[in-house]
Design a protein around this motif. Structure first.
Motif, PDB file in Angstrom:
ATOM      1  N   LEU A  14       0.850  -1.182   0.000  1.00  0.00           N
ATOM      2  CA  LEU A  14       0.000   0.000   0.000  1.00  0.00           C
ATOM      3  C   LEU A  14       0.891   1.238   0.000  1.00  0.00           C
ATOM      4  N   ASP A  15       0.585   2.189  -0.868  1.00  0.00           N
ATOM      5  CA  ASP A  15       1.330   3.448  -0.882  1.00  0.00           C
ATOM      6  C   ASP A  15       0.763   4.369   0.196  1.00  0.00           C
ATOM      7  N   LEU A  16       1.662   5.003   0.941  1.00  0.00           N
ATOM      8  CA  LEU A  16       1.274   5.923   2.017  1.00  0.00           C
ATOM      9  C   LEU A  16       1.889   7.291   1.774  1.00  0.00           C
ATOM     10  N   LYS A  17       1.163   8.317   2.161  1.00  0.00           N
ATOM     11  CA  LYS A  17       1.693   9.686   2.199  1.00  0.00           C
ATOM     12  C   LYS A  17       1.607  10.102   3.666  1.00  0.00           C
ATOM     13  N   ALA A  18       2.762  10.310   4.272  1.00  0.00           N
ATOM     14  CA  ALA A  18       2.805  10.644   5.699  1.00  0.00           C
ATOM     15  C   ALA A  18       2.861  12.147   5.907  1.00  0.00           C
ATOM     16  N   GLN A  19       2.121  12.615   6.904  1.00  0.00           N
ATOM     17  CA  GLN A  19       2.214  14.017   7.302  1.00  0.00           C
ATOM     18  C   GLN A  19       2.472  14.070   8.800  1.00  0.00           C
ATOM     19  N   PRO A  20       3.761  14.131   9.179  1.00  0.00           N
ATOM     20  CA  PRO A  20       4.092  14.213  10.607  1.00  0.00           C
ATOM     21  C   PRO A  20       3.832  15.616  11.153  1.00  0.00           C
ATOM     22  N   GLY A  21       3.746  15.707  12.471  1.00  0.00           N
ATOM     23  CA  GLY A  21       3.581  17.008  13.113  1.00  0.00           C
ATOM     24  C   GLY A  21       2.203  17.619  12.937  1.00  0.00           C
ATOM     25  N   ALA A  22       1.201  16.785  12.666  1.00  0.00           N
ATOM     26  CA  ALA A  22      -0.171  17.284  12.486  1.00  0.00           C
ATOM     27  C   ALA A  22      -0.824  17.529  13.851  1.00  0.00           C
ATOM     28  N   ARG A  23      -1.962  18.217  13.837  1.00  0.00           N
ATOM     29  CA  ARG A  23      -2.672  18.479  15.098  1.00  0.00           C
ATOM     30  C   ARG A  23      -3.252  17.220  15.699  1.00  0.00           C
ATOM     31  N   LYS A  24      -3.712  16.302  14.836  1.00  0.00           N
ATOM     32  CA  LYS A  24      -4.248  15.043  15.355  1.00  0.00           C
ATOM     33  C   LYS A  24      -3.897  13.899  14.421  1.00  0.00           C
ATOM     34  N   THR A  25      -3.863  12.699  14.989  1.00  0.00           N
ATOM     35  CA  THR A  25      -3.572  11.499  14.213  1.00  0.00           C
ATOM     36  C   THR A  25      -4.863  11.030  13.561  1.00  0.00           C
ATOM     37  N   GLU A  26      -4.835  10.949  12.223  1.00  0.00           N
ATOM     38  CA  GLU A  26      -6.048  10.575  11.496  1.00  0.00           C
ATOM     39  C   GLU A  26      -5.722  10.267  10.041  1.00  0.00           C
ATOM     40  N   PHE A  27      -6.703   9.622   9.372  1.00  0.00           N
ATOM     41  CA  PHE A  27      -6.628   9.463   7.927  1.00  0.00           C
ATOM     42  C   PHE A  27      -7.064  10.783   7.313  1.00  0.00           C
ATOM     43  N   ARG A  28      -6.407  11.181   6.226  1.00  0.00           N
ATOM     44  CA  ARG A  28      -6.766  12.428   5.574  1.00  0.00           C
ATOM     45  C   ARG A  28      -7.100  12.163   4.107  1.00  0.00           C
ATOM     46  N   GLY A  29      -7.681  10.984   3.839  1.00  0.00           N
ATOM     47  CA  GLY A  29      -8.132  10.680   2.488  1.00  0.00           C
ATOM     48  C   GLY A  29      -7.089  10.008   1.614  1.00  0.00           C
ATOM     49  N   ILE A  30      -7.369  10.025   0.318  1.00  0.00           N
ATOM     50  CA  ILE A  30      -6.486   9.425  -0.676  1.00  0.00           C
ATOM     51  C   ILE A  30      -5.892  10.562  -1.497  1.00  0.00           C
ATOM     52  N   GLN A  73      11.462   5.200   4.412  1.00  0.00           N
ATOM     53  CA  GLN A  73      11.548   5.440   5.860  1.00  0.00           C
ATOM     54  C   GLN A  73      11.781   6.907   6.199  1.00  0.00           C
ATOM     55  N   THR A  74      12.556   7.614   5.381  1.00  0.00           N
ATOM     56  CA  THR A  74      12.852   9.012   5.694  1.00  0.00           C
ATOM     57  C   THR A  74      12.153   9.985   4.745  1.00  0.00           C
ATOM     58  N   ALA A  75      11.241   9.475   3.920  1.00  0.00           N
ATOM     59  CA  ALA A  75      10.513  10.328   2.964  1.00  0.00           C
ATOM     60  C   ALA A  75       9.046  10.401   3.361  1.00  0.00           C
ATOM     61  N   SER A  76       8.323  11.342   2.790  1.00  0.00           N
ATOM     62  CA  SER A  76       6.895  11.425   3.098  1.00  0.00           C
ATOM     63  C   SER A  76       6.108  10.354   2.333  1.00  0.00           C
ATOM     64  N   HIS A  77       6.619   9.921   1.185  1.00  0.00           N
ATOM     65  CA  HIS A  77       5.970   8.830   0.447  1.00  0.00           C
ATOM     66  C   HIS A  77       6.594   7.505   0.875  1.00  0.00           C
ATOM     67  N   LYS A  78       5.757   6.607   1.365  1.00  0.00           N
ATOM     68  CA  LYS A  78       6.220   5.338   1.907  1.00  0.00           C
ATOM     69  C   LYS A  78       5.505   4.180   1.235  1.00  0.00           C
ATOM     70  N   ARG A  79       6.117   3.009   1.310  1.00  0.00           N
ATOM     71  CA  ARG A  79       5.493   1.779   0.819  1.00  0.00           C
ATOM     72  C   ARG A  79       5.317   0.874   2.024  1.00  0.00           C
ATOM     73  N   LEU A  80       4.092   0.434   2.235  1.00  0.00           N
ATOM     74  CA  LEU A  80       3.752  -0.371   3.407  1.00  0.00           C
ATOM     75  C   LEU A  80       3.455  -1.799   2.979  1.00  0.00           C
ATOM     76  N   LEU A  81       4.113  -2.762   3.606  1.00  0.00           N
ATOM     77  CA  LEU A  81       3.800  -4.172   3.400  1.00  0.00           C
ATOM     78  C   LEU A  81       2.788  -4.578   4.460  1.00  0.00           C
ATOM     79  N   ILE A  82       1.670  -5.114   4.003  1.00  0.00           N
ATOM     80  CA  ILE A  82       0.637  -5.607   4.922  1.00  0.00           C
ATOM     81  C   ILE A  82       0.577  -7.116   4.737  1.00  0.00           C
ATOM     82  N   ARG A  83       1.082  -7.837   5.714  1.00  0.00           N
ATOM     83  CA  ARG A  83       1.167  -9.296   5.607  1.00  0.00           C
ATOM     84  C   ARG A  83      -0.190  -9.963   5.879  1.00  0.00           C
ATOM     85  N   ASP A  84      -0.413 -11.073   5.171  1.00  0.00           N
ATOM     86  CA  ASP A  84      -1.571 -11.952   5.385  1.00  0.00           C
ATOM     87  C   ASP A  84      -2.918 -11.331   5.027  1.00  0.00           C
TER      88      ASP A  84
END
Length: 102
Positions: A14-30, A73-84
Motif C-alpha cells: 500500500l502506498d502511504l503519504k505521511a504528514q508528521p507534526g499534524a494536530r491530530k492522528t487521522e486518515f486524511r483521504g487518498i 523510511q525518511t521520505a513522506s511517500h512510503k510503501r507499506l507491506l501488509i502481511r496476510d
C-alpha cells in the motif's frame, strides 16, 4: 477507490503519504493513489513512522508483525507491506474507515 494496493507474496503493498507534526492522528483521504495519514509525532528518529504503524495496527486491529514500512523510511511517500491480507481485504478496511471513492 483510486488507491495503489498491489499483491505481494506475503500479502499486499500500500502506498502511504505521511504528514508528521499534524494536530491530530487521522486518515486524511487518498492523495495521488496513496493513503494520507497524519500523525502528531515529528519526523525525527523514526518517531512518525512508529506512530503511523501504531495507528494503523490499532485502527485495523492487526498484529505488529503484519505491518512494515519497506521503503521511504525518511521520505513522506512510503510503501507499506501488509502481511496476510489480500488487496481486496485492505480495500475493505479502508472503506470501513470511511475512505470511500473521493
Amino acid at each position: 477507490m483510486d488507491i495503489n494496493v498491489t499483491p505481494h507474496p506475503e500479502g499486499c503493498l500500500l502506498d502511504l503519504k505521511a504528514q508528521p507534526g499534524a494536530r491530530k492522528t487521522e486518515f486524511r483521504g487518498i492523495q495521488n493513489g496513496a493513503l494520507k495519514v497524519c500523525v502528531t509525532e515529528v519526523a525525527e528518529k523514526g518517531k512518525a513512522n512508529k506512530a503511523i504503524l501504531s495507528f494503523l495496527r490499532k485502527t485495523w486491529r492487526l498484529k505488529g508483525s503484519q505491518l512494515e514500512i519497506i521503503s521511504g523510511q525518511t521520505a513522506s511517500h512510503k510503501r507499506l507491506l501488509i502481511r496476510d491480507l489480500s488487496p481486496q481485504k485492505v480495500l475493505q478496511l479502508l472503506k470501513d474507515c470511511g475512505l470511500e471513492d473521493e
